[in-house]
Design a protein around this motif. Sequence first.
Motif, mmCIF file in Angstrom:
data_model
loop_
_atom_site.group_PDB
_atom_site.id
_atom_site.type_symbol
_atom_site.label_atom_id
_atom_site.label_comp_id
_atom_site.label_asym_id
_atom_site.label_seq_id
_atom_site.Cartn_x
_atom_site.Cartn_y
_atom_site.Cartn_z
ATOM 1 N N PHE A 1 0.830 -1.128 0.046
ATOM 2 C CA PHE A 1 0.186 0.043 -0.072
ATOM 3 C C PHE A 1 0.775 1.360 0.115
ATOM 4 C CE2 PHE A 1 -2.336 -3.336 2.266
ATOM 5 C CZ PHE A 1 -3.609 -3.410 1.269
ATOM 6 N N THR B 1 2.114 2.607 -2.335
ATOM 7 C CA THR B 1 1.873 3.480 -3.641
ATOM 8 C C THR B 1 0.546 3.006 -4.451
ATOM 9 O OG1 THR B 1 2.585 4.192 -6.042
ATOM 10 C CG2 THR B 1 3.169 1.920 -5.213
ATOM 11 N N PRO B 2 -0.416 3.952 -4.918
ATOM 12 C CA PRO B 2 -1.605 3.302 -5.594
ATOM 13 C C PRO B 2 -1.428 2.257 -6.326
ATOM 14 C CG PRO B 2 -1.419 5.750 -5.425
ATOM 15 C CD PRO B 2 -0.235 5.300 -5.152
ATOM 16 N N SER C 1 -7.474 -5.051 5.254
ATOM 17 C CA SER C 1 -7.670 -4.901 3.657
ATOM 18 C C SER C 1 -8.289 -6.130 3.266
ATOM 19 C CB SER C 1 -6.127 -5.015 3.104
ATOM 20 O OG SER C 1 -5.351 -6.151 3.599
ATOM 21 N N GLU D 1 -14.359 5.119 6.251
ATOM 22 C CA GLU D 1 -13.464 4.114 6.799
ATOM 23 C C GLU D 1 -13.778 2.694 6.218
ATOM 24 O OE1 GLU D 1 -12.130 4.545 10.711
ATOM 25 O OE2 GLU D 1 -12.147 6.889 10.414
ATOM 26 N N ARG E 1 -8.795 -1.549 3.149
ATOM 27 C CA ARG E 1 -8.348 -1.006 1.708
ATOM 28 C C ARG E 1 -8.515 -2.137 0.754
ATOM 29 N NH1 ARG E 1 -2.691 0.585 4.240
ATOM 30 N NH2 ARG E 1 -3.195 -1.142 5.569
ATOM 31 N N PRO F 1 -9.057 7.336 -4.675
ATOM 32 C CA PRO F 1 -7.631 7.424 -4.139
ATOM 33 C C PRO F 1 -7.821 6.946 -2.520
ATOM 34 C CG PRO F 1 -8.308 9.771 -4.405
ATOM 35 C CD PRO F 1 -9.202 8.746 -5.232
ATOM 36 N N ASP F 2 -6.733 6.184 -2.300
ATOM 37 C CA ASP F 2 -6.592 5.788 -0.823
ATOM 38 C C ASP F 2 -7.556 4.736 -0.419
ATOM 39 O OD1 ASP F 2 -4.635 7.565 -0.370
ATOM 40 O OD2 ASP F 2 -6.039 9.188 -0.248
ATOM 41 N N PHE G 1 -5.989 -0.045 -4.286
ATOM 42 C CA PHE G 1 -4.569 0.099 -4.725
ATOM 43 C C PHE G 1 -4.538 -1.286 -5.606
ATOM 44 C CE2 PHE G 1 -5.196 1.903 -0.792
ATOM 45 C CZ PHE G 1 -4.100 2.800 -0.645
#
Length: 227
Positions: A42, A44-45, A73, A128, A131, A153-154, A157
């Motif tokens: 995680f 970098t995207p 995740s 939230e 991920r 974004p965020d 990934f």
Amino acid sequence: MCYPFRHRIYTAATAGLSPVPAPSAQGPEAVRFVYRPALNPFATPTAGLTGPGATSTARVLALTALDVHGDDSLVVVPRPDAITLFGLAEDELLDDNTAGLFIPGNLDAALAYLETELAIREKGGVTEGRRLLLVADCTQEAERIAALLTHHPDAVFAVLLGHWTGDQATIDDEGLVEAPPAVASNFPSRLPAMSRMEARDRLLRFLAQQKDTQKPSTRRRSTSRRG
């Protein structure tokens, strides 16, 4: 839905082994050797990977996400990529309901799931949640994946093999990395290697261990929380 893994993949490769000092004569523990790769799926995207060591690196990143980041995740691996990366059979883990792993039938189904999940979060004001990490060969859907990453974004990934149009890291058969500075900064100087057989063994052990500890539960979307 968050069920921590208790075992690490830090013995994934022999490169970078660091000895722990031997205990005293009275100490009960034997000398141990531990490998700790400085890898974060995680960081970098998008981690676009190419070269003879790309598949091995994708395995390590996927297993790191499952193990180290399994509490928060979800790793999404399309069935064809699960076969390539982990040697799974066509009908293996079809009924698996592990909190941290989802294996849809193909890349289109994987992207449809991610798009739907992220749209539900956006509509419901969810700020939230787990991920989402896609690990796949992107050749057929590079533009669709790029749009998904741009719009969320965020939250999502990707570790991508195949023809990625963005920046890529080239991994040679010794694990050495050649990449643009912004990409290279997310990797150690030498990446660990992992065979498909070893990756399969570790994946199945992780899943078995998680099933031994997790409670009966529904699918992943309930982990999201409203902001």
